[in-house]
Motif scaffolding. Structure first.
Motif, PDB file in Angstrom:
ATOM      1  N   ASN A   1       1.096  -0.995  -0.007  1.00  0.00           N
ATOM      2  CA  ASN A   1      -0.082  -0.057   0.106  1.00  0.00           C
ATOM      3  C   ASN A   1       0.891   1.127  -0.019  1.00  0.00           C
ATOM      4  O   ASN A   1       1.423   1.888   1.127  1.00  0.00           O
ATOM      5  CB  ASN A   1      -0.887  -0.078   1.213  1.00  0.00           C
ATOM      6  CG  ASN A   1      -2.258   0.912   0.987  1.00  0.00           C
ATOM      7  OD1 ASN A   1      -1.979   2.022   0.597  1.00  0.00           O
ATOM      8  ND2 ASN A   1      -3.068   0.611   1.757  1.00  0.00           N
TER       9      ASN A   1
ATOM     10  N   LYS B   1      -0.522   4.892   1.565  1.00  0.00           N
ATOM     11  CA  LYS B   1      -0.544   4.787   3.014  1.00  0.00           C
ATOM     12  C   LYS B   1       0.937   4.634   3.654  1.00  0.00           C
ATOM     13  O   LYS B   1       1.253   5.539   4.723  1.00  0.00           O
ATOM     14  CB  LYS B   1      -1.248   3.348   3.466  1.00  0.00           C
ATOM     15  CG  LYS B   1      -1.542   3.450   4.973  1.00  0.00           C
ATOM     16  CD  LYS B   1      -2.300   2.358   5.610  1.00  0.00           C
ATOM     17  CE  LYS B   1      -3.783   2.120   4.844  1.00  0.00           C
ATOM     18  NZ  LYS B   1      -4.311   1.102   5.682  1.00  0.00           N
TER      19      LYS B   1
ATOM     20  N   ASN C   1       2.100   7.917   6.179  1.00  0.00           N
ATOM     21  CA  ASN C   1       2.532   7.575   7.524  1.00  0.00           C
ATOM     22  C   ASN C   1       3.981   8.278   7.554  1.00  0.00           C
ATOM     23  O   ASN C   1       4.386   8.434   8.681  1.00  0.00           O
ATOM     24  CB  ASN C   1       2.418   6.248   7.931  1.00  0.00           C
ATOM     25  CG  ASN C   1       0.859   5.809   7.977  1.00  0.00           C
ATOM     26  OD1 ASN C   1      -0.090   6.542   8.487  1.00  0.00           O
ATOM     27  ND2 ASN C   1       0.333   4.636   7.498  1.00  0.00           N
TER      28      ASN C   1
ATOM     29  N   SER D   1       0.707  -0.407   6.966  1.00  0.00           N
ATOM     30  CA  SER D   1      -0.484  -0.927   7.865  1.00  0.00           C
ATOM     31  C   SER D   1      -0.741  -0.133   8.710  1.00  0.00           C
ATOM     32  O   SER D   1      -1.899  -0.311   9.374  1.00  0.00           O
ATOM     33  CB  SER D   1      -0.002  -2.307   8.319  1.00  0.00           C
ATOM     34  OG  SER D   1       1.037  -2.235   9.422  1.00  0.00           O
TER      35      SER D   1
ATOM     36  N   ASP E   1      -3.258   2.732  10.249  1.00  0.00           N
ATOM     37  CA  ASP E   1      -4.614   3.335   9.702  1.00  0.00           C
ATOM     38  C   ASP E   1      -4.726   4.718  10.062  1.00  0.00           C
ATOM     39  O   ASP E   1      -5.438   5.369   9.485  1.00  0.00           O
ATOM     40  CB  ASP E   1      -5.731   2.436  10.128  1.00  0.00           C
ATOM     41  CG  ASP E   1      -5.662   1.140   9.683  1.00  0.00           C
ATOM     42  OD1 ASP E   1      -5.279   0.689   8.420  1.00  0.00           O
ATOM     43  OD2 ASP E   1      -5.991   0.018  10.297  1.00  0.00           O
ATOM     44  N   TYR E   2      -4.199   5.252  11.191  1.00  0.00           N
ATOM     45  CA  TYR E   2      -4.324   6.569  11.721  1.00  0.00           C
ATOM     46  C   TYR E   2      -2.991   7.288  11.744  1.00  0.00           C
ATOM     47  O   TYR E   2      -2.156   6.872  12.352  1.00  0.00           O
ATOM     48  CB  TYR E   2      -4.906   6.465  12.989  1.00  0.00           C
ATOM     49  CG  TYR E   2      -6.056   5.807  13.170  1.00  0.00           C
ATOM     50  CD1 TYR E   2      -7.484   6.088  12.347  1.00  0.00           C
ATOM     51  CD2 TYR E   2      -6.200   4.395  13.745  1.00  0.00           C
ATOM     52  CE1 TYR E   2      -8.637   5.263  12.619  1.00  0.00           C
ATOM     53  CE2 TYR E   2      -7.438   3.546  13.534  1.00  0.00           C
ATOM     54  CZ  TYR E   2      -8.541   3.911  13.223  1.00  0.00           C
ATOM     55  OH  TYR E   2      -9.802   3.129  13.170  1.00  0.00           O
TER      56      TYR E   2
ATOM     57  N   LYS F   1      -4.033  -5.437  16.052  1.00  0.00           N
ATOM     58  CA  LYS F   1      -5.014  -5.679  15.084  1.00  0.00           C
ATOM     59  C   LYS F   1      -5.600  -6.861  14.947  1.00  0.00           C
ATOM     60  O   LYS F   1      -6.652  -7.596  14.512  1.00  0.00           O
ATOM     61  CB  LYS F   1      -4.232  -5.599  13.596  1.00  0.00           C
ATOM     62  CG  LYS F   1      -3.918  -4.021  13.030  1.00  0.00           C
ATOM     63  CD  LYS F   1      -3.905  -4.111  11.893  1.00  0.00           C
ATOM     64  CE  LYS F   1      -3.761  -2.547  11.138  1.00  0.00           C
ATOM     65  NZ  LYS F   1      -3.399  -2.471   9.854  1.00  0.00           N
TER      66      LYS F   1
END
Length: 355
Positions: free
Chosen positions: A172, A175, A179, A226, A228-229, A289
Motif C-alpha cells: 500500500n 499509506k 504515514n 499498515s 490506519d491513523y 490488529k
C-alpha cells in the motif's frame, strides 16, 4: 538517495570529505552489482520466479543502505580495500538473513527488507569493535561549520526522499508515504525541541538535528504500510526522536566507553535504536490488529520477534568475524595517526590548503 544523501550525510568530519563522498559512491555501485548477482544466484538455486529487472535493481539499492549505515560506524578508520571486502561480505550475509526470514519465518519480503537499518547498524558496530579507538583529544575527529553544513545538506536530502524509501516496495504505497511523512515531520519538530532543552544555553545543536530528524522515518518503516491513523505514526516519530537524542547521551557516556566501541557517526542511536523501536512497534500493532484471533496470535508474535532477533544476531556475528579478518596485516590497516585523513588516500596538488 543512497549515493547523494548518505554521501553528504557522512561529510561531517573536517578532513574526511573527499573520502566520505567518494568511497560511498565506490561501495554503492559495487554493492548493487553484487546484490543483483547474489539475488540471481538465489533465484537459480532455489528455482524461484525471476523478478522484473527494475524491481531487482531497486531491491539491490535498498539493500545497500545496510552497507552505507555500517560504513558510518567505521568512517575514517578503514581503507578502500577493507570497505570493498566489508561490502561484499555484508551484502551476502544480509541476503542470507532475508532468505531465512522469508523462507522459514514467512516474513513478507517488504518487511524483511526494512531490516536494513538494524542489520547495518549492528554489523557496523561489531566491525568497529575490532579497530583501535582514536584518541579522545584527536583534532581530526571533529567537524567545522562547513562540514556540518554539507552534512546537513545530506540530511535534508534524505528527509525529503525517505518517504520513497519506505514506500518503494510497500504493498500500500499511498499509506506508506502518508504515514512516513507524518513520522518524519514529528521527529523533526521533536528534535529541535529536545535539542534546545538539553543544551545549557538553549541553543540548537547540529549533531542532534543531524541524527534525530530521520529517526521517525526509520522507526515507521516497518509498519508504514499498515498504520490506519496518522496519530500512530506521529507517536512513533515522537518516540523515535526522543530515543535518538537521549540515547546518544547514554551510549556515548556509558555504553560505548565500557564496550570500547568507537561509533564515528553514531549509527547506533541514529539507525539502530530507532530500528529496534520500529520492530517492536510492528509487533505491538500486529497484536492490536489481531487481538480477536487468539489461538494463532502467540505463534505469530514469536515469528515476528524471532525475525527481529535473528537479524541482529546474524549482523553481530558476521560483523565481528568480518572485523577480525579486516584487522589482519594483509589489508594494511590504517594507523590510528592517519584516521579521519583524506590526504592518506587522495591527491592534493594544492598541498592541503584550506584544511
Amino acid at each position: 538517495m543512497v549515493i547523494f544523501g548518505f554521501g553528504f550525510f557522512l561529510t561531517f568530519l573536517k578532513r574526511y570529505g573527499f573520502s566520505s563522498t567518494g568511497f560511498i559512491l565506490l561501495i554503492v555501485v559495487l554493492g548493487v552489482q553484487c546484490s543483483v548477482l547474489v539475488e540471481g544466484l538465489l533465484v537459480l538455486l532455489l528455482q524461484r520466479e525471476n523478478e522484473d529487472g527494475l524491481k531487482r535493481i531497486t531491491k539491490a539499492a535498498v539493500s545497500m543502505t545496510a552497507v552505507v549505515i555500517s560504513t558510518g560506524a567505521v568512517l575514517g578508520k578503514t581503507n578502500p580495500v577493507q570497505l570493498i571486502l566489508m561490502t561484499v561480505v555484508e551484502i551476502i550475509v544480509f541476503h542470507l538473513s532475508r532468505w531465512i526470514n522469508n523462507t522459514f519465518l514467512q516474513v513478507p519480503d517488504n518487511i524483511s527488507m526494512m531490516h536494513v537499518h538494524l542489520f547495518g547498524a549492528y554489523f557496523g558496530l561489531a566491525v568497529s569493535s575490532r579497530f583501535s579507538e582514536p584518541s579522545p583529544r584527536s583534532e581530526k575527529n571533529s567537524s567545522t561549520p562547513k562540514s556540518d553544513l554539507l552534512s546537513a545538506l545530506g540530511t535534508l536530502f534524505l528527509w525529503v526522499f525517505w518517504t520513497s524509501f519506505n514506500s518503494v516496495l510497500a504493498v500500500n504505497k499511498s499509506k506508506a508515504i502518508y504515514n512516513t511523512y507524518f513520522a518524519l515531520a514529528v521527529s523533526a519538530v521533536t528534535a529541535f525541541m529536545l535539542s534546545a532543552l538539553t543544551t545549557k544555553d538553549g541553543k540548537f545543536r547540529m549533531t542532534h538535528i543531524h541524527s534525530a530528524v530521520l529517526a521517525g522515518g526509520v522507526t515507521v518503516g516497518y509498519a508504514a504500510h499498515s498504520i490506519d491513523y496518522p496519530w500512530i505514526a506521529m507517536i512513533l516519530g515522537l518516540l523515535a526522536s526522543v530515543i535518538t537524542i537521549l540515547g546518544s547521551y547514554c551510549l556515548q557516556r556509558c555504553l560505548n566507553p565500557a564496550l570500547k566501541i568507537h561509533d564515528t557517526s553514531g549509527v547506533h542511536f541514529t539507525f539502530g535504536l530507532p530500528g529496534v523501536l520500529g520492530a517492536l512497534a510492528e509487533v505491538v500493532l500486529f497484536i492490536i490488529k489481531n487481538w480477536t484471533n487468539l489461538p494463532r496470535l502467540g505463534y505469530s508474535v514469536m515469528i515476528h520477534l524471532g525475525a527481529f532477533c535473528l537479524t541482529i544476531s546474524l549482523a553481530l556475528i558476521a560483523g565481528f568475524i568480518t572485523g577480525l579478518v579486516l584487522s589482519f596485516k594483509l589489508f594494511k590497516t590504517t594507523p590510528v595517526s592517519k584516521y579521519f585523513e583524506d590526504q592518506f588516500y587522495w591527491e592534493f596538488p594544492h598541498l592541503a590548503v584550506g584544511f
